[in-house]
Design a protein around this motif. Structure first.
Motif, mmCIF file in Angstrom:
data_model
loop_
_atom_site.group_PDB
_atom_site.id
_atom_site.type_symbol
_atom_site.label_atom_id
_atom_site.label_comp_id
_atom_site.label_asym_id
_atom_site.label_seq_id
_atom_site.Cartn_x
_atom_site.Cartn_y
_atom_site.Cartn_z
ATOM 1 N N TRP A 199 -5.716 4.007 -5.306
ATOM 2 C CA TRP A 199 -6.435 3.010 -4.510
ATOM 3 C C TRP A 199 -7.164 3.676 -3.354
ATOM 4 O O TRP A 199 -8.335 3.375 -3.074
ATOM 5 C CB TRP A 199 -5.457 1.965 -3.975
ATOM 6 C CG TRP A 199 -5.139 0.859 -4.923
ATOM 7 C CD1 TRP A 199 -4.036 0.750 -5.715
ATOM 8 C CD2 TRP A 199 -5.928 -0.306 -5.183
ATOM 9 N NE1 TRP A 199 -4.083 -0.405 -6.445
ATOM 10 C CE2 TRP A 199 -5.235 -1.072 -6.136
ATOM 11 C CE3 TRP A 199 -7.150 -0.768 -4.701
ATOM 12 C CZ2 TRP A 199 -5.723 -2.280 -6.616
ATOM 13 C CZ3 TRP A 199 -7.647 -1.977 -5.181
ATOM 14 C CH2 TRP A 199 -6.937 -2.720 -6.128
ATOM 15 N N LEU A 236 -4.891 0.349 1.699
ATOM 16 C CA LEU A 236 -4.101 -0.794 1.237
ATOM 17 C C LEU A 236 -3.156 -1.305 2.318
ATOM 18 O O LEU A 236 -2.655 -2.421 2.225
ATOM 19 C CB LEU A 236 -3.279 -0.427 -0.004
ATOM 20 C CG LEU A 236 -4.022 -0.328 -1.326
ATOM 21 C CD1 LEU A 236 -3.029 -0.235 -2.473
ATOM 22 C CD2 LEU A 236 -4.946 -1.505 -1.548
ATOM 23 N N ARG A 237 -2.913 -0.479 3.354
ATOM 24 C CA ARG A 237 -1.998 -0.873 4.422
ATOM 25 C C ARG A 237 -2.747 -1.426 5.630
ATOM 26 O O ARG A 237 -2.147 -1.870 6.597
ATOM 27 C CB ARG A 237 -1.176 0.332 4.875
ATOM 28 C CG ARG A 237 -0.292 0.913 3.790
ATOM 29 C CD ARG A 237 1.012 0.182 3.713
ATOM 30 N NE ARG A 237 1.739 0.355 4.966
ATOM 31 C CZ ARG A 237 2.664 -0.475 5.416
ATOM 32 N NH1 ARG A 237 2.953 -1.556 4.740
ATOM 33 N NH2 ARG A 237 3.291 -0.244 6.566
ATOM 34 N N ARG A 295 2.441 2.791 1.656
ATOM 35 C CA ARG A 295 3.262 2.848 2.871
ATOM 36 C C ARG A 295 3.946 4.201 2.986
ATOM 37 O O ARG A 295 3.989 4.801 4.075
ATOM 38 C CB ARG A 295 4.307 1.732 2.845
ATOM 39 C CG ARG A 295 5.242 1.745 4.043
ATOM 40 C CD ARG A 295 6.269 0.630 3.963
ATOM 41 N NE ARG A 295 7.152 0.667 5.126
ATOM 42 C CZ ARG A 295 8.162 -0.167 5.315
ATOM 43 N NH1 ARG A 295 8.411 -1.120 4.432
ATOM 44 N NH2 ARG A 295 8.924 -0.066 6.394
ATOM 45 N N GLY A 302 -0.721 4.076 -5.122
ATOM 46 C CA GLY A 302 -1.382 3.940 -3.832
ATOM 47 C C GLY A 302 -2.450 4.985 -3.618
ATOM 48 O O GLY A 302 -3.499 4.716 -3.011
ATOM 49 N N GLU A 343 -3.459 -7.341 5.033
ATOM 50 C CA GLU A 343 -2.817 -8.044 3.931
ATOM 51 C C GLU A 343 -3.859 -8.512 2.939
ATOM 52 O O GLU A 343 -4.993 -8.799 3.289
ATOM 53 C CB GLU A 343 -2.038 -9.255 4.458
ATOM 54 C CG GLU A 343 -0.833 -8.878 5.296
ATOM 55 C CD GLU A 343 0.194 -8.068 4.510
ATOM 56 O OE1 GLU A 343 0.441 -8.387 3.340
ATOM 57 O OE2 GLU A 343 0.744 -7.112 5.075
ATOM 58 N N CYS A 344 -3.474 -8.562 1.670
ATOM 59 C CA CYS A 344 -4.385 -9.042 0.634
ATOM 60 C C CYS A 344 -4.607 -10.538 0.814
ATOM 61 O O CYS A 344 -3.661 -11.301 0.968
ATOM 62 C CB CYS A 344 -3.805 -8.751 -0.738
ATOM 63 S SG CYS A 344 -4.870 -9.162 -2.114
ATOM 64 N N ARG A 377 1.128 -0.767 -3.031
ATOM 65 C CA ARG A 377 1.259 -0.942 -1.582
ATOM 66 C C ARG A 377 2.513 -0.228 -1.055
ATOM 67 O O ARG A 377 2.512 0.318 0.049
ATOM 68 C CB ARG A 377 1.287 -2.426 -1.239
ATOM 69 C CG ARG A 377 -0.086 -3.084 -1.375
ATOM 70 C CD ARG A 377 -0.028 -4.573 -1.085
ATOM 71 N NE ARG A 377 0.353 -4.855 0.290
ATOM 72 C CZ ARG A 377 -0.479 -4.825 1.332
ATOM 73 N NH1 ARG A 377 -1.739 -4.502 1.150
ATOM 74 N NH2 ARG A 377 -0.068 -5.122 2.543
ATOM 75 N N GLN A 432 1.811 -4.473 -5.946
ATOM 76 C CA GLN A 432 2.886 -4.362 -4.964
ATOM 77 C C GLN A 432 3.451 -2.947 -4.948
ATOM 78 O O GLN A 432 3.750 -2.382 -3.880
ATOM 79 C CB GLN A 432 4.001 -5.366 -5.271
ATOM 80 C CG GLN A 432 5.117 -5.356 -4.223
ATOM 81 C CD GLN A 432 4.594 -5.596 -2.815
ATOM 82 O OE1 GLN A 432 3.912 -6.591 -2.561
ATOM 83 N NE2 GLN A 432 4.898 -4.693 -1.896
#
Length: 618
Positions: free
Chosen positions: A560, A612-613, A600, A557, A616-617, A596, A593
């Motif tokens: 990203w 990323l939060r 979080r 994460g 939604e993708c 993500r 996943q």
């Protein structure tokens, strides 16, 4: 269906189920609970900010170069920059989990001027950021603010501290083993401090040994992603930055307990005594589909974040540096060749497409990621002056290499000065076995496997080559890059893949090295580029682009957050930033996943909204 709980090693050495490793009452926890609290929004006022800026502002005769650089003048400090500098001056150090795009570079440069009594400072940063800082940022900020003397620079102003800019990569080499000892800084500033998250690495080991031996040295650790996967990533940094004022435990076994309750994972420890951090006056609204255990975990993470960020010396951002929309969606590359799918299954089963057996899980995962892009790596033993290498010699070479590496890994578990990296240990082994005997001051290492490996290690030549099985991803990524009127960045993990996509698209590829690091900043954004995620995914301002394609989506994460932050940051002029990624294999889906899940964790324990939060993708 979820598997059995993931085991952990306790501080005493045995394997424990995280469900039974809960946070208990300890003197370390009592110390944390007894720390003073402060509210940054109230502790400093406009008068403090005005005094700070007046003391740091450059003399009137200094000329601004912003127009020549095509940038807006940084004539005033951002709120988070003011708070960071004032807290560092007050506490003599700092832990700054400040999000991507909030201006940490100027804080880096001004810290030596606000830390009381600082005469010599060291700034540690990634090598791909050094050229930008010295050649661009130094002149950009120097037109408005007083800066320290740059070690090796053209000018020296009496009365100002000297700043040594050192890369983490240089610090990791043999030359870096006593680098800090030679400089003897009063202050160390770590930009992208997550580069020091692993205490077992040679780099971090040297760093921590120096601080242990020189407790008078002040430390400021900054990063947009201090914790990438666990609170253990920065517990040691918090200890040396804030000493007894650290909001994390100082004892290793207590850090392990906290991590078991706070870190990502399907199976976690009960929070136990960590519930004492929870403020009943700060309730959390339930989330849709959230069970009681998940809510309790989120409540404890939120309480930890609030407690940490209220600790003197900690300055954190709790909002994104930019409010523009961010769109994340998958890109369909078309049908994946059946041959590749079959090879991916073979790789996950433990065998490379050419028949080579893997020795660990990492090799399987890396090969599967490569195959998802149409190729794989293998070793090749080329002929030497037209003569093929002896197959039996290659087998002996490989066997002895494995034996020496096993012994090397064991010795690295006990690092010491001049004995904390593979290269230094090889030199120590050579000294231990040389004839006549070595009589110098450097340490020796009598490795039992060295004589056999030393006799043969130079007799075999090998190279790594990429074997291509399909170009379906190369062609699709090139198509994305050449979309008319929509330039962007194609991010890749593997250089061979980047070069191939760049060639197919007729655009440049930016890999490792100082030249690539400097040249990529001169791109205008009128054409697409292909770039190494590892080399350019942190630190750089690439707001000339607003579109990105991730060919090899990372499972981290923090990676990203950093990479998207190259474009989704202050200074971006587009109406929105668009991110696309490939998800055409189970491994790529699982990696995203996992990223993500880590995002979080970072958001709930750090406080800064993660990109990323944000949505939604699609």
């Amino acid at each position: 269906m979820r598997g059995p709980p993931i085991p952990r090693f306790s501080a005493l050495g045995w394997i424990e189920d995280p469900r039974f490793l809960k946070v208990v009452s300890t003197p370390d926890l009592a110390r944390v609970l007894g720390l003073p609290r402060r509210d940054l929004a109230r502790i400093y006022g406009d008068g403090d900010f005005a005094t700070l800026e007046a003391s740091l502002r450059a003399p009137p005769e200094v000329r601004c170069t912003c127009r020549a650089l095509g940038k807006r003048c940084p004539s005033s400090l951002l709120p988070i920059q003011r708070l960071a500098l004032l807290e560092a001056a007050r506490t003599g150090g700092g832990l700054f989990p400040i999000g991507v795009g909030h201006g940490k570079t100027l804080v880096d440069l001004l810290l030596p001027l606000v830390i009381p009594g600082c005469k010599v400072a060291v700034l540690l940063l990634p090598s791909n950021l050094r050229a930008q800082l010295v050649d661009v940022d130094w002149h950009f900020y120097g037109g408005h603010w007083r800066l320290p003397n740059l070690a090796g620079g053209r000018w020296f102003r009496p009365g100002l501290p000297v700043l040594h800019v050192i890369t983490y990569e240089k610090f990791s080499t043999g030359e870096g083993t006593d680098l800090l000892t030679r400089i003897r800084p009063d202050l160390i500033v770590c930009d992208e401090a997550h580069r020091l998250k692993d205490p077992k690495s040679a780099r971090t080991g040297r760093f921590l040994r120096y601080l242990e031996q020189h407790p008078e040295t002040r430390l400021v650790a900054q990063s947009g992603t201090l914790a990438t996967r666990t609170v253990k990533d920065y517990a040691h940094l918090a200890e040396y930055a804030l000493r007894d004022g650290s909001p994390l435990p100082l004892k290793h076994h207590v850090v392990e307990e906290w991590a078991a309750a706070l870190d990502p994972g399907h199976t976690v420890a009960p929070p136990g005594e960590l519930l004492k951090l929870v403020d009943p006056a700060a309730p959390l609204a339930p989330l849709e589909g959230e069970n009681e255990a998940e809510r309790e975990r989120r409540r404890v993470r939120d309480a930890y974040r609030r407690w940490r960020n209220a600790t003197p010396g900690v300055v954190a951002t709790d909002e994104s540096a930019v409010g523009m929309p961010l769109v994340i969606r998958t890109r369909d590359p078309g049908k994946v060749p059946d041959e590749l799918l079959a090879h991916i299954q073979t790789a996950l089963g433990g065998q490379r497409p050419d028949g080579e057996e893997f020795v660990d899980e990492l090799q399987r995962v890396v090969c599967a990621r490569q195959l998802a892009s149409g190729f794989f790596h293998r070793w090749r033993y080329p002929a030497i002056q037209g003569v093929p290498q002896d197959p039996e010699l290659i087998l002996r070479w490989f066997s002895r290499r494995q034996e020496f590496n096993r012994e090397l890994r064991e010795r690295l578990k006990r690092p010491a000065e001049h004995l904390d990296s593979p290269g230094l240990l090889v030199r120590a082994a050579i000294r231990a076995h040389q004839s006549p005997p070595y009589e110098g001051d450097l340490p020796t290492w009598r490795a039992a496997s060295w004589p056999a490996w030393g006799e043969i290690h130079k007799r075999v030549v090998h190279v790594t080559e990429a074997v291509w099985l399909s170009e379906f991803i190369v062609k699709d990524a090139a198509k994305w890059a050449t979309r008319k009127g929509q330039p962007g960045i194609v991010w890749v993990e593997f250089p061979e893949l980047g070069e191939r996509i760049a060639k197919a698209a007729g655009v440049p590829f930016y890999g490792d090295g100082p030249e690539a690091s400097a040249t990529i900043l001169r791109e205008s954004g009128k054409r697409s580029i292909v770039a190494s995620l590892r080399a350019h995914g942190t630190g750089k301002n690439l707001t000339m682009f607003s579109r990105m394609l991730f060919v090899n989506p990372p499972a981290d994460g923090a990676a990203w957050e950093q990479a998207i932050g190259r474009c989704h940051r202050q200074g971006q002029l587009a109406d929105e930033v668009e991110v696309e990624l490939y998800q055409h294999t189970n491994e790529l889906v699982g990696a995203f996943q996992k990223a993500r899940d880590f995002a979080r964790f970072i958001e709930e324990t750090e406080g800064t909204p993660q990109k990323l939060r944000a949505l939604e993708c699609g």
